[in-house]
Write a protein that holds these residues in place. Structure first.
Motif, PDB file in Angstrom:
ATOM      1  N   THR B 144      -1.128 -16.433  -1.310  1.00 54.61           N
ATOM      2  CA  THR B 144      -1.480 -16.003  -2.829  1.00 54.61           C
ATOM      3  C   THR B 144      -0.399 -15.384  -3.631  1.00 54.61           C
ATOM      4  O   THR B 144       0.301 -14.548  -3.223  1.00 54.61           O
ATOM      5  N   TYR B 145      -0.562 -15.791  -4.755  1.00 50.27           N
ATOM      6  CA  TYR B 145       0.481 -15.432  -5.929  1.00 50.27           C
ATOM      7  C   TYR B 145      -0.199 -14.175  -6.279  1.00 50.27           C
ATOM      8  O   TYR B 145      -1.203 -13.964  -6.674  1.00 50.27           O
ATOM      9  N   HIS B 146       0.515 -13.172  -6.710  1.00 47.80           N
ATOM     10  CA  HIS B 146       0.204 -11.942  -7.325  1.00 47.80           C
ATOM     11  C   HIS B 146       1.508 -11.692  -8.597  1.00 47.80           C
ATOM     12  O   HIS B 146       2.515 -11.752  -7.944  1.00 47.80           O
ATOM     13  N   GLU B 147       1.008 -12.047  -9.710  1.00 46.58           N
ATOM     14  CA  GLU B 147       1.854 -12.196 -10.782  1.00 46.58           C
ATOM     15  C   GLU B 147       1.882 -10.830 -11.638  1.00 46.58           C
ATOM     16  O   GLU B 147       0.820 -10.109 -11.844  1.00 46.58           O
ATOM     17  N   ASN B 148       2.945 -10.535 -12.749  1.00 47.77           N
ATOM     18  CA  ASN B 148       2.952  -9.446 -13.694  1.00 47.77           C
ATOM     19  C   ASN B 148       2.743  -8.130 -12.822  1.00 47.77           C
ATOM     20  O   ASN B 148       2.129  -7.332 -13.192  1.00 47.77           O
ATOM     21  N   MET B 149       3.391  -8.379 -11.685  1.00 46.40           N
ATOM     22  CA  MET B 149       3.199  -6.895 -10.783  1.00 46.40           C
ATOM     23  C   MET B 149       4.270  -5.790 -11.429  1.00 46.40           C
ATOM     24  O   MET B 149       5.192  -5.795 -12.046  1.00 46.40           O
ATOM     25  N   THR B 150       3.554  -4.541 -10.798  1.00 42.25           N
ATOM     26  CA  THR B 150       4.448  -3.286 -11.071  1.00 42.25           C
ATOM     27  C   THR B 150       4.441  -2.759  -9.674  1.00 42.25           C
ATOM     28  O   THR B 150       3.675  -2.969  -8.880  1.00 42.25           O
ATOM     29  N   PRO B 151       5.293  -1.645  -9.757  1.00 38.93           N
ATOM     30  CA  PRO B 151       5.204  -1.156  -8.308  1.00 38.93           C
ATOM     31  C   PRO B 151       3.997  -0.247  -7.955  1.00 38.93           C
ATOM     32  O   PRO B 151       3.359  -0.573  -6.857  1.00 38.93           O
ATOM     33  N   GLU B 152       3.377   0.126  -9.126  1.00 37.88           N
ATOM     34  CA  GLU B 152       1.773   0.768  -8.826  1.00 37.88           C
ATOM     35  C   GLU B 152       0.906  -0.277  -8.188  1.00 37.88           C
ATOM     36  O   GLU B 152       0.197  -0.239  -7.508  1.00 37.88           O
ATOM     37  N   LYS B 153       0.818  -1.505  -9.063  1.00 37.17           N
ATOM     38  CA  LYS B 153       0.027  -2.484  -8.628  1.00 37.17           C
ATOM     39  C   LYS B 153       0.316  -3.114  -7.055  1.00 37.17           C
ATOM     40  O   LYS B 153      -0.411  -3.341  -6.427  1.00 37.17           O
ATOM     41  N   THR B 154       1.408  -3.073  -6.816  1.00 38.50           N
ATOM     42  CA  THR B 154       1.793  -3.596  -5.595  1.00 38.50           C
ATOM     43  C   THR B 154       1.425  -2.779  -4.514  1.00 38.50           C
ATOM     44  O   THR B 154       0.769  -2.933  -3.421  1.00 38.50           O
ATOM     45  N   ALA B 155       1.648  -1.065  -4.759  1.00 35.14           N
ATOM     46  CA  ALA B 155       1.083  -0.213  -3.814  1.00 35.14           C
ATOM     47  C   ALA B 155      -0.184  -0.313  -3.663  1.00 35.14           C
ATOM     48  O   ALA B 155      -1.087  -0.377  -2.429  1.00 35.14           O
ATOM     49  N   GLN B 156      -1.005  -0.639  -4.737  1.00 31.27           N
ATOM     50  CA  GLN B 156      -2.435  -0.692  -4.531  1.00 31.27           C
ATOM     51  C   GLN B 156      -2.936  -1.959  -3.868  1.00 31.27           C
ATOM     52  O   GLN B 156      -3.826  -1.886  -3.075  1.00 31.27           O
ATOM     53  N   LEU B 157      -2.169  -2.874  -3.975  1.00 32.52           N
ATOM     54  CA  LEU B 157      -2.423  -4.304  -3.394  1.00 32.52           C
ATOM     55  C   LEU B 157      -2.198  -3.987  -1.858  1.00 32.52           C
ATOM     56  O   LEU B 157      -2.933  -4.487  -1.050  1.00 32.52           O
ATOM     57  N   LEU B 158      -1.145  -3.758  -1.401  1.00 30.08           N
ATOM     58  CA  LEU B 158      -0.752  -3.252  -0.028  1.00 30.08           C
ATOM     59  C   LEU B 158      -1.744  -2.513   0.446  1.00 30.08           C
ATOM     60  O   LEU B 158      -2.065  -2.808   1.547  1.00 30.08           O
ATOM     61  N   ASP B 159      -2.126  -1.150   0.053  1.00 30.54           N
ATOM     62  CA  ASP B 159      -3.248  -0.368   0.333  1.00 30.54           C
ATOM     63  C   ASP B 159      -4.674  -1.206   0.603  1.00 30.54           C
ATOM     64  O   ASP B 159      -5.193  -0.964   1.396  1.00 30.54           O
TER      65      ASP B 159
END
Lengths: 420, 162
Positions: B144-159
Motif C-alpha cells: 500500500t502506497y502512503h503519499e504526501n507523508m510527514t514525519p507526524e503522519k508516518t509516526a501515526q501510521l506506524l502506531d
C-alpha cells in the motif's frame, strides 16, 4: 486543449468496463476489426500521425511497428512497458489507475497491426492499484469477449498476459524487459539484432510504452493527419507531463507538445509554493541534463526545443528544484540510484556509477578535493556511450550538467588538497 | 542440465494459476517470476527449499533461480517484518523531506536499512523511486502506497498498525 490520453480521467469509475464503453473505449478496436482495416493501413495511419514513443527514447511508433518481419513463421509478440521507474515520472501509473481499458484497446489495435497473438503486459512489481486495475480490466474484457478468443466476434484472437516485475529500474529498458520476461535477470542485450527482428523468445517483438499505446485509438478514430496537427511539426500530438517538487499543484498534465515549460509551472501547476523560488528543472526524468531558470523560461516541451536547450524530453518527468535545495546533495542521491540500479554487465557502468557515488559521498561529507571534481568529469566522459544500454549515460548527463550549471556549489564544498 | 525435484506444493488455486500460465507462455522458464511471486505471496519470503521448488516447476537450474532472486529488490531471501516499511529516498521525495521521514522510522523502530524489529512486526527498506514523485514523500507498507507523508503522519501510521 485536446485531451487524448486523459480525456476520461474526470469520469467516475472510469476504470470499469461499463463506464469505459460509455466513454467510447473499444469502439475504435471494434471498427478496426469489423471493417476490417488492414494491419498495414493501421501501421500507415500511426506513421502518418508521427506518434513517437512516450517512454523516453521518442522513437516513431509506426516505424517501429513496420520493422516487424511478417514472413518468419515465428510468433510475434507485443510487450507493453508499464515498468515506469524513471525518477520524476508517475504518468503511466495514473493512466492505468484511471483508464486501464483504453490501455488494453490501444494494445489490441497495436497487436492487430503487427500480427501479434499474445500481448505481455510488463508491470513494475511495486505497483499495487495499477496492477489490480489492469488485471480486473483484462478479466472484464475477457469475459465480454474483447480479449482472448475471437475478439469482438472478428475471428481474430489475442491473449493478454499480465507479467509482474520484481523491482529493477533496468527492466524499463526494452531488452532488459525482454530478459526479465523470459525469466531471467533484467540484463539488457546488445543491439542489433533489434527486438523487432529478434526479441522475446527469439521472436519478432515490439515493446511500447503505456502512454504511446493509449494514443492509438484516438489516431484510428480521427486519422493520422488530425493527430499530426496537434503539437509541433516534428513533435506531434499530446504528452502527459509529471510535475514534482514545490509547486502549488503537482501532478500529471496532458499538454500539446510544444507547450512552454514555464507556462506549465505557472498556469497548470499554480506556480511555486509560497516562500519557494525556482532554482532549476530537470525536464525529462532524472536522466536528462538540468536546466536553469533562464533556460526554463524559453524551453518548450517538445523533442526539438529540449534538444536545442541541451537536454531531452525523455519520459517528461519534470522535477522542479526550489532555491532551498543543495545541488550536490541531489546529485549524490542520483548517483546512489544509478549505482544501485546498474545491472553489472558492463564494466564502465558497474564500476563508473559506483565510483561516481563514492566521490560524491566524499564531497557531500566535506572530504572532497578539487581533484575529485576533475575525476568526476573525466570518469563520466569515459563511461558515456561505452555500454550495452543507456543506464551509464543516464548518470553521465546529470553529473556533467550539474557540474556545468552549478559549479560554484561543488567548488564551495571541496578543498584544495586532502585535509590532514 | 540437472533438474531438481521438489515435494513442496503451493495452495491448489496457486498451482492452477501456474498451470494456466505455463500453457500460455512460450517456455516454462519464463514463468519463473510469476512462480516466485506465488511463493512469496503464500510463504512471505523465498526460503531455499522453495527456490528449489521454483527451479523444478520452471525446469531451470537452482543456480539460475538464485541469480534471479538476488537480482530483484522485491524478492526476499530473509523473512521481512509483518509490515515491510519502504521509504523512497530518490530525488523528488528527498526534496520534499524523505530524510526526516527516514529518521522518524529509524527512531521509532530502532532499526536501520534492511533491519527487522526483534518481534518481527516491522522491517525497514530504503527504496528507489516508487513513481509517486508528484505526491511525495512516499512510504509503501507491504503493497500500500502512503503519499504526501510527514514525519507526524508516518509516526501515526506506524502506531496504527497491528
Amino acid at each position: 486543449m485536446t485531451k487524448i490520453i486523459t480525456k476520461n480521467w474526470g469520469v467516475k469509475d472510469s476504470h470499469l468496463l461499463s463506464v469505459a464503453r460509455a466513454n467510447g473505449v473499444y469502439s475504435n478496436l471494434e471498427r478496426v476489426l469489423k471493417t476490417p482495416i488492414a494491419p498495414k493501413d493501421v501501421v500507415e495511419a500511426v506513421k502518418k500521425s508521427g506518434l513517437r514513443g512516450r517512454g523516453g527514447a521518442g522513437f516513431p511508433a509506426g516505424m517501429k511497428w513496420s520493422f516487424v518481419p511478417q514472413n518468419t513463421g515465428k510468433p510475434i509478440y507485443l510487450c507493453v512497458n508499464a515498468d515506469e521507474s524513471e525518477p520524476g515520472t508517475n504518468k503511466d501509473r495514473e493512466i492505468l489507475e484511471r483508464d486501464p481499458h483504453l490501455m488494453i484497446e490501444g494494445a489490441l489495435i497495436a497487436a492487430w497491426a503487427i500480427g501479434c497473438r499474445t500481448v505481455f503486459f510488463y508491470i513494475r512489481g511495486e505497483f499495487d492499484l495499477p496492477e489490480r486495475r489492469i488485471r480486473a480490466a483484462a478479466e472484464e474484457a475477457m469475459k465480454a469477449g474483447i480479449v482472448g478468443d475471437n475478439v469482438m466476434g472478428s475471428g481474430w484472437s489475442c491473449d493478454f498476459i499480465v507479467h509482474r516485475g520484481a523491482g529493477a529500474y533496468i527492466c524499463g529498458e526494452e531488452t532488459g524487459l525482454i530478459s526479465s520476461l523470459e525469466g531471467g535477470r533484467g540484463e539488457p542485450k546488445i543491439k542489433p539484432p533489434f527486438p523487432a527482428v529478434k526479441g522475446a523468445f527469439g521472436c519478432p517483438t515490439v515493446v511500447n510504452n503505456v502512454e504511446t499505446l493509449c494514443a492509438v485509438p484516438w489516431i484510428m478514430e480521427h486519422g493520422g493527419e488530425a493527430y499530426a496537427k496537434i503539437g509541433t511539426e516534428k513533435s506531434p500530438g499530446t504528452k502527459v507531463i509529471s510535475v514534482s517538487g514545490r509547486v502549488k499543484r503537482p501532478g500529471n498534465y496532458e499538454i500539446p507538445l510544444g507547450y512552454g515549460l514555464k507556462d506549465l509551472i505557472d498556469n497548470e501547476c499554480g506556480g511555486m509554493q509560497d516562500g519557494y523560488r525556482l532554482k532549476a528543472v530537470i525536464p525529462g526524468g532524472s536522466s536528462v541534463p538540468v536546466m536553469k531558470p533562464e533556460q526554463v523560461a524559453t524551453l518548450k516541451l517538445d523533442y526539438e526545443s529540449c534538444q536545442a536547450h541541451g537536454t531531452f524530453l525523455g519520459s517528461a518527468g519534470c522535477i522542479v528544484v526550489d532555491h532551498t535545495q543543495d545541488m550536490v546533495k541531489l546529485l549524490h542521491v542520483l548517483a546512489r540510484f544509478y549505482s544501485h540500479e546498474s545491472c553489472g554487465q558492463c564494466t564502465p557502468c558497474r564500476e563508473g556509477t559506483g565510483w561516481a557515488y563514492r566521490i560524491l559521498t566524499k564531497i557531500v561529507q566535506g572530504r572532497g578535493t578539487k581533484k575529485d571534481i576533475d575525476t568526476l568529469r573525466s570518469l563520466t566522459q569515459q563511461m558515456d556511450g561505452a555500454t550495452i544500454c543507456a543506464l551509464a549515460s543516464a548518470l553521465v548527463m546529470p553529473v556533467q550538467s550539474f557540474l556545468k550549471q552549478f559549479p560554484e556549489e561543488f567548488e564551495a564544498k571541496v578543498q584544495e588538497t586532502v585535509p590532514a | 542440465m540437472t533438474v531438481s525435484s521438489s515435494t513442496l506444493k503451493l495452495a491448489p488455486e496457486a498451482e492452477a494459476r501456474i498451470d494456466d500460465l505455463q500453457r500460455r507462455y512460450p517456455t516454462k522458464a519464463a514463468t519463473l517470476l510469476p512462480v516466485l511471486w506465488e511463493i512469496q505471496t503464500q510463504v512471505g519470503w523465498l526460503p531455499q527449499e522453495w527456490m528449489a521448488y521454483a527451479a523444478a516447476r520452471c525446469e531451470v537450474p537452482v543456480s539460475k533461480v538464485l541469480g534471479v532472486v538476488s537480482f530483484y529488490t522485491m524478492f526476499h531471501q530473509e523473512q521481512p517484518g509483518r509490515h515491510h516499511v519502504q521509504v523512497c529516498r530518490n530525488i523528488s521525495c528527498t526534496m520534499l523531506g524523505a530524510e526526516a521521514i527516514l529518521a522518524c522510522v529509524r527512531e521509532k523502530l530502532g532499526v536501520t536499512n534492511g533491519g527487522r524489529t526483534a518481534d518481527g512486526k516491522f522491517s525497514l527498506e530504503e527504496v528507489e523511486c516508487l513513481a509517486g514523485c508528484s505526491w511525495g514523500p512516499v512510504v509503501q507498507i507491504n503493497r500500500t502506497y502512503h503519499e504526501n507523508m510527514t514525519p507526524e503522519k508516518t509516526a501515526q501510521l506506524l502506531d496504527s498498525l497491528e
